[in-house]
Every structure is written in structure tokens, then in C-alpha cells.
Design a protein around this motif. Structure first.
Motif, mmCIF file in Angstrom:
data_model
loop_
_atom_site.group_PDB
_atom_site.id
_atom_site.type_symbol
_atom_site.label_atom_id
_atom_site.label_comp_id
_atom_site.label_asym_id
_atom_site.label_seq_id
_atom_site.Cartn_x
_atom_site.Cartn_y
_atom_site.Cartn_z
ATOM 1 N N GLY A 35 0.835 -1.208 0.000
ATOM 2 C CA GLY A 35 0.000 0.000 0.000
ATOM 3 C C GLY A 35 0.864 1.250 0.000
ATOM 4 N N HIS B 236 1.616 4.465 -2.662
ATOM 5 C CA HIS B 236 1.387 5.805 -2.104
ATOM 6 C C HIS B 236 -0.043 6.013 -1.615
ATOM 7 C CE1 HIS B 236 4.421 6.241 -5.497
ATOM 8 N NE2 HIS B 236 5.127 6.253 -4.395
ATOM 9 N N LEU B 237 -0.656 4.971 -1.078
ATOM 10 C CA LEU B 237 -2.021 5.117 -0.566
ATOM 11 C C LEU B 237 -1.990 5.840 0.778
ATOM 12 C CD1 LEU B 237 -3.420 1.524 -1.256
ATOM 13 C CD2 LEU B 237 -3.442 3.511 -2.762
ATOM 14 N N ARG B 238 -3.006 6.653 1.004
ATOM 15 C CA ARG B 238 -3.124 7.284 2.323
ATOM 16 C C ARG B 238 -3.427 6.203 3.353
ATOM 17 N NH1 ARG B 238 -3.355 12.795 1.932
ATOM 18 N NH2 ARG B 238 -4.011 13.583 -0.103
ATOM 19 N N TYR C 198 -7.129 5.040 4.023
ATOM 20 C CA TYR C 198 -7.669 4.317 2.866
ATOM 21 C C TYR C 198 -7.008 2.940 2.756
ATOM 22 C CZ TYR C 198 -8.398 2.869 -1.931
ATOM 23 O OH TYR C 198 -8.711 2.129 -3.040
ATOM 24 N N ARG D 40 -8.932 -0.577 2.950
ATOM 25 C CA ARG D 40 -8.851 -1.511 1.810
ATOM 26 C C ARG D 40 -8.377 -2.900 2.281
ATOM 27 N NH1 ARG D 40 -11.163 -2.132 -2.828
ATOM 28 N NH2 ARG D 40 -9.577 -3.082 -4.072
ATOM 29 N N LYS E 97 -11.131 -4.766 3.951
ATOM 30 C CA LYS E 97 -12.105 -5.321 2.991
ATOM 31 C C LYS E 97 -11.543 -6.556 2.287
ATOM 32 C CE LYS E 97 -14.846 -1.287 1.785
ATOM 33 N NZ LYS E 97 -14.981 -0.177 0.883
ATOM 34 N N HIS F 114 -4.767 -1.318 -4.589
ATOM 35 C CA HIS F 114 -4.902 0.070 -5.046
ATOM 36 C C HIS F 114 -6.024 0.239 -6.059
ATOM 37 C CE1 HIS F 114 -2.309 -2.126 -7.758
ATOM 38 N NE2 HIS F 114 -2.464 -1.205 -8.691
#
Lengths: 337, 286
Positions: free
Chosen positions: A101, A105-107, A110, A114, A117, A151
Motif C-alpha cells: 500500500g 502511495h495510498l493514504r 484508505y 482496503r 475489505k 490500489h
């Protein structure tokens, strides 16, 4: 609308030509199956699409962009699940997902949402906080798939995702792929499992020796052959000369299509009919020429028949043939970056 | 399956868009992975600390009765040797930095890194440098601690900073070289072979164990162009108490090199190696 266009791709590994003017178009929102035996060029095609490998020549267009020139942008839009499960055995599954993740570069909020899920969707909650080195093959594959989906890629590229998997893991992966397709994710799935491509894909191409030899929907490809597939043997152990004589005889019977000698299955003859009554005519013709029928079986045409008609061998036979000539060590080196 | 995977969130709200934040995020993730591996397999760290201490004690004992005029000034051999062992330990660690990357290549994990939209693949180098430099500094402090217990003293605060700076310069350059090799060589066997060939000869052809004045002329020449010497001598100077980097530290056959000169040469080497391996990071990549 097309999401991916591969135009006249060529790629050689030394003297071995892996791709030969391979051209492919993948519609947006489709689950596109790439079928072919091991060593046919499927993995090379996927590696080029995922910007892991540069082709010798040809173009890769992804969402209207030249993927060879805008590789970083294209990478951010695709998820790649390679044939070999790539996990760090020291990390737990959750740590590995967090790691990937961050590379996308995912926040943080979030990313963690993710991960939650995906853990639920892929049934990983019981073991996700254990070190991934202790996972079974199916668990590893599910984790690998989760990293590819983290992502929310526009295109999910899966290279032989269910090879060697237990039934539960395979079923979970199939269900997930169907769900993703229904949500609009484009999926490119390579496999040498006929039933997998037949069951999942709505568009497909068959690849052999680095070329696309057939494309369409699975039903279109099968229907092109006819309603009934017949496999016929005049002796238990025949030979090529005899097979050729029988082929010429059957070819002259009205209603018989695409007679092929299968060299790998005792020189049996495979052909297709639209009308079942034609079988009587085939029997009469052979008996009048002094041939007795040893076995004759009828079935619905399969994707293997599509491959057989195009190449003269089944996918399994093609794989057995390739096994003796493949240098797996060398191929592993070639796939290393 | 009872959860839907779809989200309606736009990409801009789920991703960090600042390029510098992206780079920091990559470096943090890659570095964190290396430290988790270290914490869960601490044997490498323990061995990495014990080995130089064994070197220090054994070599110190070996040369304890060497001639009095063997070393410059009034220095004891253990004091002389300490800086050599510190630099050699950092050098060995950095030279091995390419091994994890090579294993990632061999197990296909590197493909997963390279298919990610990394802002810069230099993050792979930077994270390895942070990791190796941290380990090297830890090892160095262990050596300095044992040296101190053996009565060889401890550098001043400024001297300690100089030791750290010198090690970071050396580690950055050699780590970059090792990572470059990990991209170029066909497998870990070849990388290990190269490490074995390079490691000890570079130690013996430096001022780690004896000063240049004690060496035959040809070896003195080699030691005077060996980058390890340019790292060893400033650290040795930090131990001596005087921190005047304008002082001549290396009496090379081709001329005299001050402390500033040593650090400058190390910096040039580091930048040169980093710039050289950058294209290797992108080898065959698009």
C-alpha cells in the motif's frame, strides 16, 4: 471501448523467439482470457504489458497512453499477480499488504480500510497476522491477489492464478474475479486450464508459439467448429499413413468439417459435425473401404478442440512436448529483474 | 464473500500526491521491511557485532609485541586497529547490501517492487543505505565500547560525529555499488564470489592493520589509492584527540592527503558510485 492494445509485439530471448508479431485488444470491463500451453508466450506478454520487460519491437497502448513511454503512470493503474507467488516470508500478511500500500502511495486510512475489505473478501482473517512463511500455497496465492488489488487497479493482470491450488482457494479466487468483473474492473487472466478460461472469460485469445491463433468469445470459438465433436480410431494403435488414408476418406463425406489427425493420441481422428446423422455416413464410407471402427465418441466441442484444430495437438500434448525442451533454470533467470 | 470491494472514492483522495511525500513513503516502507527482517532474524545482527569484536581481540593480541616504532606516535596497536576494524566492518556490511536485493530478484519479489509506481527507484538505494548505516553505526559503537574497556579511549563528541559522517559516506558508496552489482550479476552465487574476492584483499591493501610506512612500496601504493584508507584515517584522527582535518593523514607515495582530502575523495567516490548505478537500477526497465 478498448483498455489495452498490444500491437505487433516481438520478443526474443537469445535465439528463442518468445513473441512473434503478437497483437491483442482487450475491451474495457471485460474478463479477458489468454489461453495457451506453458512456453507459448503468455507470461512474456503479461510482463511486457506490466512494464517489467521491454519488447524488441511493437507498441503497448494502455487507456490511450503509450505504456512504454508512460510506464510509471501505467503501473499505478494496473495490478499484477505473477505466476510465482511473490511474498516476503518474514512479514505477516497484513504487514505485506501495508508495505505494498505504501509503495502505491495510498493514504493510511484508505490503505487500512482496503486491507480490511480484502481480508474479509478473500477469507484471510484467521491467518493474516501470522508470518506469511507459514502459509499454504492457497493462502499465499490469496495474499498475492490481495496485494494486486490493494490500489483498485483499472486492469488486474493474473498470470496462472490458480495453478496448484486447493479447491477452496480456487473457488474463492473465481468468485472474486466474477465479482470484480461485475464491478467494472478489467481483468486479463492467463491460464492453461481450459475450464478456467471457459468458465470465467467473456473474451479470449489462444496463444501458440508467441502468436494469437484464435480470438473471440469462448462460445464463438467453439461454435465455429460445429455442434458435435467426434473422435474416431480405426485401430487401437494406428500409424500416420493409416490415419492419413482415413482422413482423406472422411473428408469426402458431406457434413464433415475440419478433420485433424492427433499424432499424440494414437493417430486418432478428430472432426466436427452439425448434423448427428452424418455419423452413419462416416461409418458406411469407412466400412465400404474395408476399415473397421475401433472407437468412436461424440462430445460438445471444447476450447481444447479449438486449439487442436489450429495446431494439430491438444494443449496437454503441447505441454508434454515443451517439457522436454524447456530449460526452466534459464527461463527463471530470464524472468529475473 | 460478503463484502463488496468497490469504492467510489476518487484516486486523488486515496493517494498522497506530493512527490516528496511519495518518496518518503517508499523509503519508509522499504526501510521498515528491512528492520522487521532484522528484528525477526536477530542472529545476523548478533554475529555482525561479535565478529568485529573477535577481530579486534585476536588481531590486537597478534600484533601486541610488534616493534615499538611500528606505529606513528605513541599509539598502541589496539588503538590503531580499532578504526581499521570499524571501517572494515562497515565496508563488509555495505558490500553485502546487495544480497537481500539479489534474493528478492531470485524469488520474484523484486518484480512486485518494480511493477509498483515508485516515485524513484533511488528509494531502494536510500532505504538500504539507511539500514546498513544504522547497523554499521551500532557495530561501530560496540567496537568503540570494547576498545574503551580495553583502555584505548573514546573519541570526543566531535570525533564521534566525524566517525559517523565518515561511515555514512563509505556505506552510501559501497551500498550503491553492491546494489548495482545485484542488478547486473546473474545470481547470488556470483555476487557472493565477488564479495569473497574483494573483501579481504581490500582490507589487507589498506591502512586498517598496518601503516603505509610499514608496507612494501607496491602495497603502499595500493593502500594509498584504496578508499578504505580514506575512511580509516579520519576515524583514526578522531581517536587521536586532535580534530584538525587540515592535518596530513595519509603519507601516500604520490603525495600527502589531509583529513579534508580524505573526506573529499570519499564523497567523490560515493557520488560517483551512486550516479554510476542509477542507470543499472533502470536496466531493462521502461
Amino acid at each position: 471501448m478498448l483498455l489495452v492494445e498490444l500491437r505487433e509485439l516481438n520478443k526474443s530471448y537469445g535465439p528463442v523467439k518468445a513473441l512473434s508479431n503478437l497483437t491483442l485488444e482487450i475491451p474495457k470491463g471485460s474478463l479477458f482470457g489468454l489461453l495457451g500451453p506453458n512456453g507459448s508466450g503468455k507470461s512474456t506478454t503479461l510482463r511486457i504489458l506490466c512494464t517489467l520487460l521491454a519488447p524488441d519491437s511493437g507498441e503497448v497502448i494502455f487507456a490511450g497512453q503509450n505504456a512504454l513511454k508512460n510506464s510509471r503512470e501505467v503501473r499505478s493503474k494496473l495490478g499484477y499477480v505473477a505466476q510465482e507467488v511473490a511474498i516476503d516470508k518474514i512479514l505477516t500478511g497484513r504487514e505485506l499488504l501495508q508495505f505494498h500500500g505504501d509503495l502505491y502511495h495510498l493514504r493510511r486510512e484508505y490503505r487500512d480500510d482496503r486491507i480490511k475489505k480484502l481480508i474479509e473478501c478473500l477469507g484471510m482473517s484467521k491467518w493474516i497476522d501470522r508470518r506469511s512463511g507459514s502459509y499454504s500455497g492457497g493462502m499465499r496465492r490469496r495474499l498475492d491477489l490481495a496485494t494486486g488489488l490493494l490500489h483498485e487497479p483499472q486492469l488486474l493482470v493474473l498470470d496462472e492464478p490458480t495453478v496448484g491450488l486447493d479447491i477452496e482457494s480456487r473457488s474463492i479466487i473465481w468468485s472474486l474475479l466474477k465479482e470484480l468483473r461485475s464491478q467494472g474492473t478489467t481483468i486479463l487472466l492467463s491460464s492453461h486450464y481450459l475450464e478456467e478460461i471457459d468458465e470465467l472469460s467473456d473474451q479470449m485469445a489462444i496463444v501458440d508459439v508467441g502468436k494469437v491463433i484464435a480470438k473471440g468469445t469462448p462460445e464463438q470459438l467453439k461454435n465455429k467448429l460445429g455442434n458435435i465433436r467426434v473422435t474416431l480410431k480405426v485401430q487401437e494403435f494406428s500409424n500416420l499413413g493409416e490415419g492419413e488414408r482415413v482422413r482423406q476418406l472422411i473428408n469426402h463425406v458431406d457434413g464433415v468439417n475440419d478433420v485433424v489427425i492427433n499424432n499424440f493420441q494414437g493417430f486418432s481422428l478428430n472432426f466436427f459435425l452439425d448434423d448427428p446423422a452424418v455419423i452413419r455416413l462416416v461409418r458406411d464410407k469407412l466400412e465400404s473401404e474395408g476399415f473397421e471402427i475401433f472407437t468412436l465418441s461424440e462430445s460438445r466441442p471444447s476450447l481444447d478442440d479449438v486449439y487442436l484444430q489450429a495446431t494439430g495437438k491438444t494443449i496437454m500434448d503441447a505441454e508434454l512436448e515443451v517439457v522436454s525442451t524447456r530449460d526452466l533454470k534459464k527461463e527463471a533467470k530470464q524472468s529475473m529483474r | 464473500m460478503n463484502t463488496t470491494l468497490s469504492t467510489s472514492t476518487s484516486q486523488t483522495s486515496v493517494k498522497n500526491n506530493s512527490k516528496s511525500i511519495q518518496f518518503i513513503q517508499e523509503v519508509q516502507a522499504l526501510t521498515r521491511r528491512l528492520f522487521i527482517q532484522l528484528l525477526r532474524r536477530p542472529s545476523t545482527l548478533v554475529a555482525g557485532i561479535l565478529q568485529p569484536l573477535i577481530w579486534l581481540v585476536l588481531f590486537g593480541a597478534l600484533f601486541q609485541n610488534a616493534p615499538v616504532d611500528f606505529l606513528p606516535g605513541e599509539m598502541e596497536y589496539g588503538e590503531f586497529l580499532g578504526s581499521g576494524i570499524i571501517v572494515f566492518t562497515a565496508f563488509s556490511g555495505a558490500l553485502n547490501a546487495g544480497l537481500p536485493l539479489m534474493f528478492d530478484r531470485e524469488f520474484g519479489f523484486l518484480n512486485r517492487l518494480l511493477v509498483a509506481p515508485l516515485h524513484s527507484r533511488s528509494s531502494i538505494v536510500v532505504s538500504s543505505v539507511i539500514y546498513i548505516a544504522s547497523i554499521s553505526i551500532l557495530q561501530s559503537f560496540a567496537i568503540m565500547g570494547v576498545s574503551s574497556l580495553l583502555g584505548y579511549g573514546w573519541p570526543s563528541l566531535l570525533g564521534t560525529l566525524l566517525v559517523t559522517l565518515t561511515l555514512i559516506l563509505l556505506v552510501f558508496g559501497v551500498t550503491a555499488l553492491s546494489l548495482g552489482l545485484a542488478f547486473v550479476l546473474p545470481g547470488h552465487i556470483e555476487l557472493l564470489a565477488l564479495i569473497f574476492v574483494a573483501n579481504l584483499p581490500l582490507l589487507f591493501a589498506s591502512t586498517a592493520l598496518v601503516p603505509i610506512s610499514f608496507m612494501p612500496t607496491w602495497l603502499g601504493w595500493l593502500a594509498a589509492i584504496n578508499p578504505l584508507t580514506f575512511a580509516i584515517e579520519p576515524i583514526r584522527a578522531a581517536y587521536s584527540g586532535s580534530l584538525d582535518l587540515g592535518t596530513v593523514l595519509v603519507h601516500a607515495p604520490y603525495g600527502e592527503i589531509t583529513g579534508h582530502g580524505c573526506l573529499l575523495l570519499l564523497s567523490i567516490l560515493t557520488i560517483g558510485l551512486f550516479l554510476t548505478i542509477r542507470p543499472l537500477l533502470n536496466r531493462k526497465l521502461l
